[in-house]
Design an enzyme around this catalytic site. Structure first.
Site, mmCIF file in Angstrom:
data_model
loop_
_atom_site.group_PDB
_atom_site.id
_atom_site.type_symbol
_atom_site.label_atom_id
_atom_site.label_comp_id
_atom_site.label_asym_id
_atom_site.label_seq_id
_atom_site.Cartn_x
_atom_site.Cartn_y
_atom_site.Cartn_z
ATOM 1 N N ASP A 149 -24.472 19.578 -11.480
ATOM 2 C CA ASP A 149 -24.532 21.033 -11.310
ATOM 3 C C ASP A 149 -25.551 21.373 -10.213
ATOM 4 O O ASP A 149 -26.290 20.516 -9.739
ATOM 5 C CB ASP A 149 -24.860 21.718 -12.651
ATOM 6 C CG ASP A 149 -24.371 23.166 -12.700
ATOM 7 O OD1 ASP A 149 -24.097 23.744 -11.627
ATOM 8 O OD2 ASP A 149 -24.256 23.724 -13.811
ATOM 9 N N GLU A 171 -25.170 33.405 -16.205
ATOM 10 C CA GLU A 171 -26.104 32.304 -16.478
ATOM 11 C C GLU A 171 -27.374 32.807 -17.174
ATOM 12 O O GLU A 171 -27.322 33.689 -18.028
ATOM 13 C CB GLU A 171 -26.414 31.548 -15.181
ATOM 14 C CG GLU A 171 -25.136 30.937 -14.570
ATOM 15 C CD GLU A 171 -25.419 29.925 -13.475
ATOM 16 O OE1 GLU A 171 -26.368 29.144 -13.586
ATOM 17 O OE2 GLU A 171 -24.665 29.924 -12.481
HETATM 18 C C1 BGC Z 1 -23.306 26.752 -12.760
HETATM 19 C C2 BGC Z 1 -21.946 26.136 -12.740
HETATM 20 C C3 BGC Z 1 -21.244 26.474 -11.462
HETATM 21 C C4 BGC Z 1 -22.088 26.056 -10.278
HETATM 22 C C5 BGC Z 1 -21.487 26.375 -8.954
HETATM 23 C C6 BGC Z 1 -24.068 26.459 -11.513
HETATM 24 O O1 BGC Z 1 -25.261 27.155 -11.488
HETATM 25 O O2 BGC Z 1 -24.029 26.276 -13.871
HETATM 26 O O3 BGC Z 1 -21.204 26.572 -13.846
HETATM 27 O O4 BGC Z 1 -20.005 25.840 -11.421
HETATM 28 O O5 BGC Z 1 -23.338 26.703 -10.362
HETATM 29 O O6 BGC Z 1 -21.529 27.719 -8.688
HETATM 30 C C1 BGC Z 2 -25.356 30.471 -6.907
HETATM 31 C C2 BGC Z 2 -24.562 30.161 -8.132
HETATM 32 C C3 BGC Z 2 -25.281 29.157 -8.903
HETATM 33 C C4 BGC Z 2 -26.721 29.585 -9.183
HETATM 34 C C5 BGC Z 2 -27.491 28.486 -9.836
HETATM 35 C C6 BGC Z 2 -26.748 30.889 -7.273
HETATM 36 O O1 BGC Z 2 -27.474 31.103 -6.123
HETATM 37 O O2 BGC Z 2 -24.730 31.475 -6.183
HETATM 38 O O3 BGC Z 2 -23.287 29.686 -7.806
HETATM 39 O O4 BGC Z 2 -24.600 28.964 -10.090
HETATM 40 O O5 BGC Z 2 -27.387 29.929 -8.005
HETATM 41 O O6 BGC Z 2 -28.581 28.906 -10.534
#
Ligand code: BGC
Ligand code: BGC
Length: 744
Positions: free
Chosen positions: A327, A524
């Site tokens: 991730d 998130e």
């Molecule tokens: C998330 C994932 C996601 C990835 C890409 C991460 O922060 O936990 O679910 O697929 O970002 O955006």
């Molecule tokens: C991104 C997300 C990712 C996240 C991780 C963001 O900056 O756009 O895709 O999941 O950071 O914490």
């Protein structure tokens, strides 16, 4: 000497914490050691690894340089890599993260996506010095409820709503429609399905899960996988319109202590398996091509560094032959690692690290580590083989017959997809209470109130155009309809009227009020909460319901949320209460379908949705331990039931502390103190509204400090973290001015 500046309306951030101090894996932590026989067996279908394809991969790998091999194991984010970089660095995969759009424009129209993805692919093909056929890029995106980053795409209900529909086949059809919308922009990989089993609704990602019951989640895994990818055929690429899927987040993401995102699942192995693993075997058996490793830990050890989970269980016992991807910079959380350097993750069994902005140094460091034997060549070869397997399933190694759907922008928001989304909305609504207020009858005059009454963005939630789903207006959803617009159309057909009045103050006579309110979009960790109470200490929507009731109206709550919340006061103040979850851009139309009678005065559609998560009876207790309404609950017109007065004991007296807002609307946030030190004074000043700012005036050395108790911002630190200050300069400073954030 006069140094002065206005400190304006808001001061907010996400910053500052000591680096995560996760326990290092050691022999003394046997509880993070997985035993294969404790886990369900599964197997990628033989059609993923047919001998002819494997032989082609072997031949191809013979011609690849070490850097080219390592490059296949890294995915970079388009926010931090340009097509020109791909002519120089052999990076094998790209993603567009939640806030990353083509050419730096996160709200770019679909045509720009097509153009940018083509440019990246062309640059990778044209990289000089390749001694083998060019290896196509993988291009991944979070299409988690439709191809949701693209304006104009169909925005389907989030998984929580699809779970409430209890209709895996419908979810499979949605997955297939979504795959087409992904293919239309030229991408070929989605980070879906989420197979989390969220067990604590405080978790901000609860809505990404289908439900809290392992069997329910498991029942969605295969149909959704097959919807995204189609059925694998030996030696053949996926059928047109299908893309590679990624089951996530392996494993225990929904089981962390306190529901903390990226937290620690403190569970015995049997519970981890029984509750959190059940979705993976059916997804693997259906041929899922990717599995994403969770940010979280199991008993103190980060999953991304846990060899027993990734290699022994996932690749061994579960026979997963596809690609294991990390991730977003998650490797940086492993003790001894940096985002740019993490042999431990490769050694644990990760095949591709997500290195959005850290790809360049990661490439160099990993090449050096393979050369030095820290990462064995055999391990690297296994990783590359798995990546190439997935790529071969996406065809197009020889330039020819490329992606037939690329550029088919008519598929984005196509009428058939919208109809499917609307069907899903109707099926996902759960009627919690109805004391005869619903359905709305022909000829009725209905007031539509609440801050969600005319907001499509609120219906869509996080992962919608932007990462957090914030900053969107109705204009961003060309095919969408708010609840007000949906009701107006439906009532209009049966001689009724809908009047929009978010504040509920429109004068006149009405038969009923539909109040649309609930959570605002989040994604998130930004959605993590400390209490399950809706609007703790600040019940503005409850006040609105009561005002409307005092006018003698039947009050119908349409509650929009990413999870069940403790809403006993609101349930008491409503004659009917509909849990709509996050229904997406067709939410307004689908809600009106079920709420408004047809011309004959009979419901056109009945409620069929049933809770897939327990609805909490108390704000402070994990919902499934003390449910007010258990999983499976849901009333209908055909089967009504009365809900009596509910206890409101336990409501918070004051709003909770927000660790990320320090100064807003002229006030220092709860739990924070504002003080001055030395030769500086502060006075209240208008900054757009009355006294919503402070003016600082320095006559010498001095500082302004906002501080409070320790807060934990570790999770913010893995995302887009910044300190945001709005200020206006009255007079240029004569000396140095420092702005900062720190601990201690
Ligand atoms: C998330 C994932 C996601 C990835 C890409 C991460 O922060 O936990 O679910 O697929 O970002 O955006
Ligand atoms: C991104 C997300 C990712 C996240 C991780 C963001 O900056 O756009 O895709 O999941 O950071 O914490």
């Amino acid at each position: 000497m006069r140094r002065s500046l206005f400190l304006l309306a808001s001061l907010a951030s996400a910053c500052c914490a000591n680096p995560a101090t996760a326990a290092a894996p050691s022999a003394a932590a046997p509880s993070a050691l997985a035993h294969p026989q404790a886990w369900p067996a599964a197997h990628s279908p033989a059609t993923l690894t047919d001998p002819a394809t494997e032989a082609r991969i072997t031949q191809l790998m013979r011609r690849m340089t070490l850097a080219e091999k390592v490059g296949q194991t890294i995915v970079a984010d388009i926010g931090s890599i340009a097509p020109a970089d791909l002519r120089r660095y052999p990076i094998g995969a790209l993603l567009a993260g939640g806030n990353s759009g083509p050419y730096g424009d996160d709200r770019a129209p679909a045509a720009r996506w097509v153009q940018a993805i083509r440019a990246y692919r062309a640059a990778a093909r044209a990289r000089p010095g390749q001694q083998h056929v060019p290896i196509p890029l993988l291009f991944g995106i979070d299409a988690v409820h439709g191809n949701n980053n693209i304006p104009g795409a169909t925005i389907f209900p989030h998984n929580i709503g699809l779970g409430a529909a209890h209709d895996p086949a419908l979810a499979g059809r949605i997955a297939a429609a979504t795959a087409q919308e992904v293919a239309a922009i030229g991408a070929d990989w989605t980070f879906a399905p989420t197979l989390a089993v969220p067990r604590n609704l405080r978790w901000g990602r609860s809505y990404e899960g289908f439900g809290e019951t392992p069997a329910l989640v498991a029942s969605y895994a295969a149909p959704v996988t097959l919807g995204i990818q189609g059925r694998l055929v030996a030696g053949q690429p996926l059928a047109p319109g299908h893309v590679a899927g990624t089951a996530k987040h392996f494993i225990g993401d929904g089981g962390t202590a306190g529901g903390h995102d990226q937290g620690d699942a403190r569970l015995d192995e049997a519970t981890l398996v029984r509750v959190h693993a059940q979705g993976y075997p059916p997804a693997i058996d259906a041929g899922i091509l990717g599995v994403m490793v969770s940010f979280s830990s199991w008993n103190g050890v980060r999953d991304i560094a846990n060899r027993s989970l990734l290699t022994t269980v996932l690749k061994g016992r579960m026979g997963f032959e596809g690609l294991v991807v990390g991730d977003w910079n998650a490797q940086g959380d492993v003790p001894g690692c940096k985002t740019t350097d993490c042999p431990a993750a490769y050694l644990a069994g990760v095949d591709m690290l997500m290195a959005p902005d850290s790809w360049k140094a990661l490439l160099a460091n990993t090449v050096a580590e393979v050369r030095a034997g820290i990462i064995p060549m055999a391990r690297l070869n296994d990783a590359v083989r798995r990546v190439l397997r997935v790529k071969m399933k996406l065809r197009r190694f020889t330039g020819g017959a490329a992606r037939p759907l690329t550029g088919r922008l008519d598929l984005l928001g196509a009428p058939a997809h919208r109809a499917l989304a609307r069907e899903a909305v109707r099926e996902s609504l759960v009627l919690l209470k109805n004391d005869g207020a619903l359905p709305l009858k022909p000829g009725e005059r209905v007031l539509v109130a609440g801050d969600g009454a005319d907001s499509i963005a609120k219906l869509c939630g996080g992962w919608t155009i932007s990462w957090q789903g914030t900053g969107n207006s109705n204009a961003d959803f060309p095919h969408g309809r708010s609840v007000f617009a949906g009701l107006r159309a439906a009532l209009g057909k049966v001689g009724g009227t809908a009047i929009l009045s978010p504040s509920g103050t429109a004068p006149g006579q009405f038969d009923a009020a539909v109040v649309v309110y609930g959570e605002n979009p989040y994604a998130e960790f930004q959605g993590d909460i400390d209490t399950l109470e809706f609007q703790p200490g600040r019940k503005t929507d409850l006040a609105l319901l009561r005002r409307l009731r005092a006018r003698g109206l039947k009050v119908i709550s349409v509650f929009i949320s990413g999870r069940p919340l403790w809403t006993n006061p609101e349930l008491n103040a409503s004659d009917a209460f509909v849990a709509a979850f996050l229904p997406g851009s067709q939410g307004g139309a689908g809600i009106a379908d079920v709420l408004v009678d047809g011309p004959a005065g009979q419901p056109r559609w009945d409620f069929t949705g049933r809770l897939s998560f327990s609805w909490p009876s108390r704000p402070d207790v994990v919902a499934h331990l003390a449910p007010l309404f258990p999983v499976g609950y849901g009333l209908s017109y055909a089967h009504p039931a009365r809900v009596g007065q509910l206890s409101v004991a336990g409501a918070a007296k004051a709003p909770p502390i927000d660790p990320t807002r320090y100064f807003a609307d002229g006030h220092v946030g709860r739990g924070w103190r504002l003080s001055t030190h030395g030769a500086v004074t502060l006075t209240r000043v208008d900054a757009g509204r009355q006294e919503n700012g402070r003016e600082a005036r320095w006559t010498g050395q001095g500082s302004i400090v906002i501080d409070g108790d320790t807060v934990d911002l570790t999770r913010e630190a893995t995302g887009d973290m910044m300190l945001a200050v709005e200020y206006r300069l009255v007079a240029p400073p004569k000396g140095a001015v420092t702005l900062g954030m720190g601990c201690g």
